[in-house]
Design a protein around this motif. Structure first.
Motif, PDB file in Angstrom:
ATOM      1  N   GLY A 172       0.842  -1.199   0.000  1.00 43.68           N
ATOM      2  CA  GLY A 172       0.000   0.000   0.000  1.00 43.68           C
ATOM      3  C   GLY A 172       0.870   1.239   0.000  1.00 43.68           C
ATOM      4  N   GLY A 194       1.514  12.400   9.974  1.00 40.95           N
ATOM      5  CA  GLY A 194       0.895  11.224   9.370  1.00 40.95           C
ATOM      6  C   GLY A 194      -0.464  10.890   9.944  1.00 40.95           C
ATOM      7  N   SER A 195      -1.300  10.323   9.096  1.00 40.49           N
ATOM      8  CA  SER A 195      -2.625   9.898   9.555  1.00 40.49           C
ATOM      9  C   SER A 195      -2.542   8.628  10.388  1.00 40.49           C
ATOM     10  CB  SER A 195      -3.539   9.646   8.365  1.00 40.49           C
ATOM     11  OG  SER A 195      -3.964  10.856   7.828  1.00 40.49           O
ATOM     12  N   LYS A 196      -1.457   7.870  10.210  1.00 43.24           N
ATOM     13  CA  LYS A 196      -1.325   6.676  11.050  1.00 43.24           C
ATOM     14  C   LYS A 196      -1.219   7.123  12.508  1.00 43.24           C
ATOM     15  CE  LYS A 196       1.242   2.374  11.337  1.00 43.24           C
ATOM     16  NZ  LYS A 196       2.351   1.615  10.753  1.00 43.24           N
ATOM     17  N   TYR A 219      -8.541  -1.302   8.542  1.00 43.32           N
ATOM     18  CA  TYR A 219      -7.154  -0.840   8.676  1.00 43.32           C
ATOM     19  C   TYR A 219      -6.753  -1.115  10.129  1.00 43.32           C
ATOM     20  CZ  TYR A 219      -3.369   2.726   8.707  1.00 43.32           C
ATOM     21  OH  TYR A 219      -2.178   3.393   8.821  1.00 43.32           O
ATOM     22  N   TYR A 276      -6.683   1.129  13.845  1.00 40.37           N
ATOM     23  CA  TYR A 276      -7.818   1.526  14.692  1.00 40.37           C
ATOM     24  C   TYR A 276      -8.004   0.523  15.836  1.00 40.37           C
ATOM     25  CZ  TYR A 276      -9.089   3.527  10.061  1.00 40.37           C
ATOM     26  OH  TYR A 276      -9.094   4.123   8.823  1.00 40.37           O
ATOM     27  N   CYS A 280     -13.703   4.563   7.196  1.00 43.86           N
ATOM     28  CA  CYS A 280     -12.642   4.894   6.254  1.00 43.86           C
ATOM     29  C   CYS A 280     -13.249   4.864   4.856  1.00 43.86           C
ATOM     30  CB  CYS A 280     -11.526   3.856   6.380  1.00 43.86           C
ATOM     31  SG  CYS A 280     -10.198   4.043   5.188  1.00 43.86           S
ATOM     32  N   ASN A 323      -9.714   1.412   2.764  1.00 46.34           N
ATOM     33  CA  ASN A 323      -8.626   0.437   2.735  1.00 46.34           C
ATOM     34  C   ASN A 323      -9.060  -0.671   3.682  1.00 46.34           C
ATOM     35  OD1 ASN A 323      -6.272  -0.997   2.667  1.00 46.34           O
ATOM     36  ND2 ASN A 323      -5.117   0.385   3.969  1.00 46.34           N
ATOM     37  N   ALA A 380      -7.872   9.173   4.042  1.00 40.94           N
ATOM     38  CA  ALA A 380      -6.499   9.116   3.497  1.00 40.94           C
ATOM     39  C   ALA A 380      -6.480   8.953   1.971  1.00 40.94           C
ATOM     40  CB  ALA A 380      -5.709   7.978   4.150  1.00 40.94           C
ATOM     41  N   TYR A 381      -7.559   8.381   1.402  1.00 41.31           N
ATOM     42  CA  TYR A 381      -7.586   8.129  -0.047  1.00 41.31           C
ATOM     43  C   TYR A 381      -8.509   9.092  -0.792  1.00 41.31           C
ATOM     44  CZ  TYR A 381      -4.936   4.139   1.391  1.00 41.31           C
ATOM     45  OH  TYR A 381      -3.945   3.367   1.939  1.00 41.31           O
ATOM     46  N   SER A 401      -4.344  12.952   4.576  1.00 43.50           N
ATOM     47  CA  SER A 401      -2.909  12.734   4.494  1.00 43.50           C
ATOM     48  C   SER A 401      -2.383  13.117   3.118  1.00 43.50           C
ATOM     49  CB  SER A 401      -2.631  11.251   4.749  1.00 43.50           C
ATOM     50  OG  SER A 401      -1.287  10.971   4.509  1.00 43.50           O
ATOM     51  N   LYS A 457      -0.862   9.475   0.191  1.00 39.31           N
ATOM     52  CA  LYS A 457      -1.332   8.879  -1.055  1.00 39.31           C
ATOM     53  C   LYS A 457      -1.719   9.969  -2.041  1.00 39.31           C
ATOM     54  CE  LYS A 457      -0.502   5.304   1.235  1.00 39.31           C
ATOM     55  NZ  LYS A 457      -1.168   4.207   1.835  1.00 39.31           N
ATOM     56  N   ARG A 462       6.289  12.526   4.780  1.00 38.40           N
ATOM     57  CA  ARG A 462       5.485  12.632   5.981  1.00 38.40           C
ATOM     58  C   ARG A 462       4.803  13.983   6.198  1.00 38.40           C
ATOM     59  NH1 ARG A 462       3.815   8.648   6.187  1.00 38.40           N
ATOM     60  NH2 ARG A 462       3.091   8.844   8.328  1.00 38.40           N
TER      61      ARG A 462
HETATM   62  C1  LIG Z   1      -6.663   3.917   5.778  1.00 40.33           C
HETATM   63  C2  LIG Z   1      -5.335   4.497   6.044  1.00 40.33           C
HETATM   64  N1  LIG Z   1      -5.220   5.496   6.916  1.00 40.33           N
HETATM   65  C3  LIG Z   1      -4.026   6.037   7.198  1.00 40.33           C
HETATM   66  C4  LIG Z   1      -2.877   5.578   6.587  1.00 40.33           C
HETATM   67  C5  LIG Z   1      -1.543   6.144   6.978  1.00 40.33           C
HETATM   68  O1  LIG Z   1      -1.271   7.342   6.363  1.00 40.33           O
HETATM   69  P1  LIG Z   1       0.034   8.174   6.696  1.00 40.33           P
HETATM   70  O2  LIG Z   1       1.073   7.792   5.714  1.00 40.33           O
HETATM   71  O3  LIG Z   1      -0.416   9.592   6.592  1.00 40.33           O
HETATM   72  O4  LIG Z   1       0.476   7.861   8.096  1.00 40.33           O
HETATM   73  C6  LIG Z   1      -2.948   4.543   5.671  1.00 40.33           C
HETATM   74  C7  LIG Z   1      -1.722   4.036   5.049  1.00 40.33           C
HETATM   75  O5  LIG Z   1      -1.646   3.067   4.373  1.00 40.33           O
HETATM   76  C8  LIG Z   1      -4.207   3.986   5.389  1.00 40.33           C
HETATM   77  O6  LIG Z   1      -4.323   2.975   4.534  1.00 40.33           O
END
Ligand SMILES: Cc1ncc(COP(=O)(O)O)c(C=O)c1O
Length: 410
Positions: A42, A107-109, A132, A135, A184, A188, A218-219, A247, A250, A258
């Motif tokens: 991904g 980052g969104s992670k 994902y 969470y 989401c 994803n 994120a997408y 984010s 992508k 980042r």
């Molecule tokens: C659904 C989802 N959210 C967040 C992220 C992470 O994004 P970031 O690179 O901003 O941390 C991903 C990364 O694959 C993702 O698939």
């Protein structure tokens, strides 16, 4: 002896990607002459846009001169970037978001993982299945999951809402109590996206029940359908019930660079144990400024360049390139009689394994017979069993070659 956080002991091993790597490595050891095509990852593969690179270069030069050097910046992000986000991602779509509601991060992670720190320990969490994994795992670490049940492959105190072909990959409202729901869209791993009407059902539910929606967009940049909202705030009532995560990863190839941002509306209130209303924006501001020291100036300049005329054009071209790969994958699968979903508003194509094969059996078949690597759906949750994810993040040549090889599968 000091004690550790027992919740970590409940985490399930990150079996998915390590198991994929293991099986691929065993196969390549035994078959060194085979050329493997990886449609499992991904992660983006196209370089940063020239406009972004120019901005990064210019910002780097500023750092070389004491007169323009930048030290610590505002933890929430520089005004120039937050203003560009407000104008382009919100105002341009008729959504009013103030810069004080935008929190730039790395980052969104991290943001989707950290946000649960604002929640009470006994909040009931809801997720879609497949999901994902961030969470779930971050709530396991925080002690909200209960025990892992091997039989169902689920945590006892988390509500899982299946999203499968049977319900068009649209999660139904929960039957029991859920305080916080992660959504989401585009999704994803399923590659499908919720329409305005579908999302409205969730926004209304959240406002009626006093729940919070954590909306991961994120997408967002892959959305092509008119009726798929780019932001949850396009839905009336979302500002009182939702936090949104976006984010540059992508959108603009920032997975290694980042930069991301989170929107916490000022209208959004939670309740403390005394029954008093508490501003989620104020809480997140406190958390962010306490634990985070900002994204680097150089990277924020690069992110702001995504919103310039050339930046937009270049970023859109890259997204169009990935979406064309997704189309090639989706239509190629359909031609050979494999049912495929997603890939229209997303870089992910989610396919139904032929003859109800188990996800991992299909993985092995694809690897050994076509030398193509994908991701088994069951790795994202038990409702992902019988599905498989392919990604559009490869070259055109490899994407086409992978589909040709799939067509020759027995
Ligand atoms: C659904 C989802 N959210 C967040 C992220 C992470 O994004 P970031 O690179 O901003 O941390 C991903 C990364 O694959 C993702 O698939």
């Amino acid at each position: 002896m000091f004690k550790v956080n027992d919740n970590f002991g409940r985490l399930q091993g990150s079996y998915l990607f390590s198991e994929i790597a293991h099986r691929v490595s065993e196969y390549t050891k035994a078959n060194p002459d085979k050329e493997i095509i990886r449609l499992g990852i991904g992660d983006v593969t196209r370089p940063l846009a020239p406009a972004v690179l120019q901005a990064i270069d210019a910002a780097t030069q500023e750092m070389a001169d004491a007169k323009t050097f930048m030290g610590y910046g505002p933890e929430q992000g520089y005004e120039f970037l937050r203003a560009a986000i407000r104008e382009n991602d919100y105002a341009a779509r008729g959504v009013e978001i103030g810069t004080g509601e935008i929190f730039v991060s790395d980052g969104s992670k991290c943001d989707t993982g950290n946000i649960q720190e604002l929640l009470a320990a006994d909040c009931r969490i809801g997720v879609t299945d497949p999901v994902y994994p961030v969470y779930v795992d971050t709530n396991v670490m925080a002690g909200r999951s209960g025990e892992f049940d091997e039989g169902t492959a689920k945590f006892t105190d988390i509500t899982y809402i299946p999203t499968t072909a049977e319900n068009g990959f649209v999660p139904a409202l929960p039957e029991g109590k859920v305080d916080v729901m992660y959504l989401c869209s585009p999704n994803n791993p399923t590659g499908t996206a919720m329409t305005k009407e579908e999302l409205k059902v969730w926004v209304d539910w959240a406002n009626e029940t006093g729940a919070l929606i954590l909306f991961d967009g994120a997408y967002e940049h892959f959305i092509t359908d008119e009726n798929v909202p780019h932001s949850i705030y396009e839905i009336d009532g979302a500002k009182t019930c939702a936090i949104e995560f976006r984010s540059f990863s992508k959108t603009a190839g920032f997975t290694g660079t980042r930069c991301a941002y989170t929107i916490v509306p000022k209208e959004l209130m939670g309740e403390n144990s005394k029954g008093e209303k508490v501003s989620m924006n104020a809480m997140w501001l406190r958390r962010h400024t306490t634990k985070f020291n900002g994204v680097s100036y150089i990277v924020q300049r690069g992110a702001a360049a995504v919103y310039t005329a050339e930046g937009k054009k270049q970023v859109d071209e890259t997204i169009a390139f990935y979406l064309e790969n997704a189309r090639i994958i989706r239509e190629g699968l359909e031609r050979i009689g494999i049912t495929a979903y997603g890939g229209v508003n997303s870089p992910y194509v989610w396919l139904k394994t032929p003859n109800d094969m188990k996800s991992w059996d299909f993985f092995d078949k694809l690897l050994s017979e076509a030398n193509v690597v994908g991701t088994p759906g069951s790795g994202f949750g038990s409702a992902g069993e019988g599905y498989f994810r392919l990604t559009a993040f490869n070259t055109r040549e490899n994407t086409e070659k992978a589909i040709e090889r799939l067509a020759n599968l027995k």
